[in-house]
Design a protein around this motif. Sequence first.
Motif, PDB file in Angstrom:
ATOM      1  N   ASP A  17       0.672  -1.123  -0.021  1.00  0.00           N
ATOM      2  CA  ASP A  17      -0.169  -0.030  -0.029  1.00  0.00           C
ATOM      3  C   ASP A  17       0.665   1.274  -0.009  1.00  0.00           C
ATOM      4  OD1 ASP A  17      -2.295  -1.577   0.099  1.00  0.00           O
ATOM      5  OD2 ASP A  17      -2.320  -1.669   2.250  1.00  0.00           O
ATOM      6  N   CYS A  18       0.492   2.198  -0.864  1.00  0.00           N
ATOM      7  CA  CYS A  18       1.303   3.569  -0.803  1.00  0.00           C
ATOM      8  C   CYS A  18       0.819   4.119   0.569  1.00  0.00           C
ATOM      9  CB  CYS A  18       0.758   4.451  -2.038  1.00  0.00           C
ATOM     10  SG  CYS A  18       1.482   5.959  -1.865  1.00  0.00           S
ATOM     11  N   PRO A  19       1.887   4.785   1.052  1.00  0.00           N
ATOM     12  CA  PRO A  19       2.067   5.438   2.530  1.00  0.00           C
ATOM     13  C   PRO A  19       1.269   6.581   2.307  1.00  0.00           C
ATOM     14  CG  PRO A  19       4.292   5.460   1.765  1.00  0.00           C
ATOM     15  CD  PRO A  19       3.538   4.745   0.589  1.00  0.00           C
ATOM     16  N   LYS A  20       1.169   7.274   1.252  1.00  0.00           N
ATOM     17  CA  LYS A  20       0.280   8.492   1.084  1.00  0.00           C
ATOM     18  C   LYS A  20      -1.277   8.393   0.716  1.00  0.00           C
ATOM     19  CE  LYS A  20       0.349  12.863  -1.092  1.00  0.00           C
ATOM     20  NZ  LYS A  20       0.912  13.833  -2.016  1.00  0.00           N
ATOM     21  N   CYS A  21      -1.474   7.614  -0.492  1.00  0.00           N
ATOM     22  CA  CYS A  21      -2.858   7.444  -1.044  1.00  0.00           C
ATOM     23  C   CYS A  21      -3.482   6.057  -0.647  1.00  0.00           C
ATOM     24  CB  CYS A  21      -2.852   7.535  -2.277  1.00  0.00           C
ATOM     25  SG  CYS A  21      -2.081   6.465  -3.397  1.00  0.00           S
ATOM     26  N   SER A  22      -2.508   5.211  -0.033  1.00  0.00           N
ATOM     27  CA  SER A  22      -2.993   3.752   0.424  1.00  0.00           C
ATOM     28  C   SER A  22      -3.541   2.855  -0.631  1.00  0.00           C
ATOM     29  CB  SER A  22      -4.306   3.907   1.592  1.00  0.00           C
ATOM     30  OG  SER A  22      -3.645   4.618   2.530  1.00  0.00           O
ATOM     31  N   ARG A  23      -3.182   3.253  -1.992  1.00  0.00           N
ATOM     32  CA  ARG A  23      -3.633   2.302  -3.088  1.00  0.00           C
ATOM     33  C   ARG A  23      -2.365   1.325  -3.310  1.00  0.00           C
ATOM     34  NH1 ARG A  23      -6.338   5.634  -8.119  1.00  0.00           N
ATOM     35  NH2 ARG A  23      -8.126   6.266  -6.776  1.00  0.00           N
ATOM     36  N   ARG A  24      -2.890   0.280  -3.992  1.00  0.00           N
ATOM     37  CA  ARG A  24      -2.094  -0.999  -4.149  1.00  0.00           C
ATOM     38  C   ARG A  24      -0.956  -0.551  -5.219  1.00  0.00           C
ATOM     39  NH1 ARG A  24      -1.255  -4.637  -0.248  1.00  0.00           N
ATOM     40  NH2 ARG A  24      -0.743  -6.088  -1.575  1.00  0.00           N
ATOM     41  N   ILE A  25       0.181  -0.773  -4.856  1.00  0.00           N
ATOM     42  CA  ILE A  25       1.230  -0.574  -5.871  1.00  0.00           C
ATOM     43  C   ILE A  25       2.364  -1.854  -5.755  1.00  0.00           C
ATOM     44  CG2 ILE A  25       1.065   1.880  -5.871  1.00  0.00           C
ATOM     45  CD1 ILE A  25       3.429   2.180  -4.022  1.00  0.00           C
ATOM     46  N   LEU A  26       3.113  -1.811  -6.449  1.00  0.00           N
ATOM     47  CA  LEU A  26       4.468  -2.716  -6.643  1.00  0.00           C
ATOM     48  C   LEU A  26       5.414  -2.255  -5.546  1.00  0.00           C
ATOM     49  CD1 LEU A  26       4.710  -3.430 -10.409  1.00  0.00           C
ATOM     50  CD2 LEU A  26       3.695  -4.922  -8.834  1.00  0.00           C
ATOM     51  N   LYS A  27       5.914  -3.135  -4.851  1.00  0.00           N
ATOM     52  CA  LYS A  27       7.067  -2.881  -4.057  1.00  0.00           C
ATOM     53  C   LYS A  27       8.286  -2.633  -4.750  1.00  0.00           C
ATOM     54  CE  LYS A  27       5.999  -6.031  -0.218  1.00  0.00           C
ATOM     55  NZ  LYS A  27       6.345  -7.389   0.272  1.00  0.00           N
TER      56      LYS A  27
END
Length: 137
Positions: free
Chosen positions: A106-116
């Motif tokens: 999860d992105c720390p800013k927008c909480s959307r799923r992203i690749l590590k």
Amino acid sequence: MIDWSDLFDLYETQVDIADRVVTGGKLGELGALQSNSNRRLTATSDRVRDLEKRYERMQLVTAALWQLLKVHTGLTDADLKKYIEKVDLSDGKLDGKASRKSSAMDCPKCSRRILKSAVVCPWCSKRLSSGDPFEAT
């Protein structure tokens, strides 16, 4: 004989009911819902336009990088196709996608799923200190 004051009171009551329906009742609620829907639709359209621009830019950069590699390394389009298939198979399927479910966060800013492996969140553009773009390659 008609009592005009009763008739006037009846008319005033009906006008008051109609006014409450329009401003605070069902029609008012519908207006608020429509306004909210229009706002969300505009925001979605803006995001789609932004993604289209980013996609076109990525397509341009990818084409430029490939032309540069071909000129400086002697690689061919057949070599690129072979490498694309190799990377595509790295997840076990030749499906045109690089599926890395286990390497998502999860992105720390927008909480959307992203690749590590992301260095920048594609949704909110937050720079990520933990991202390694070559982690899964």
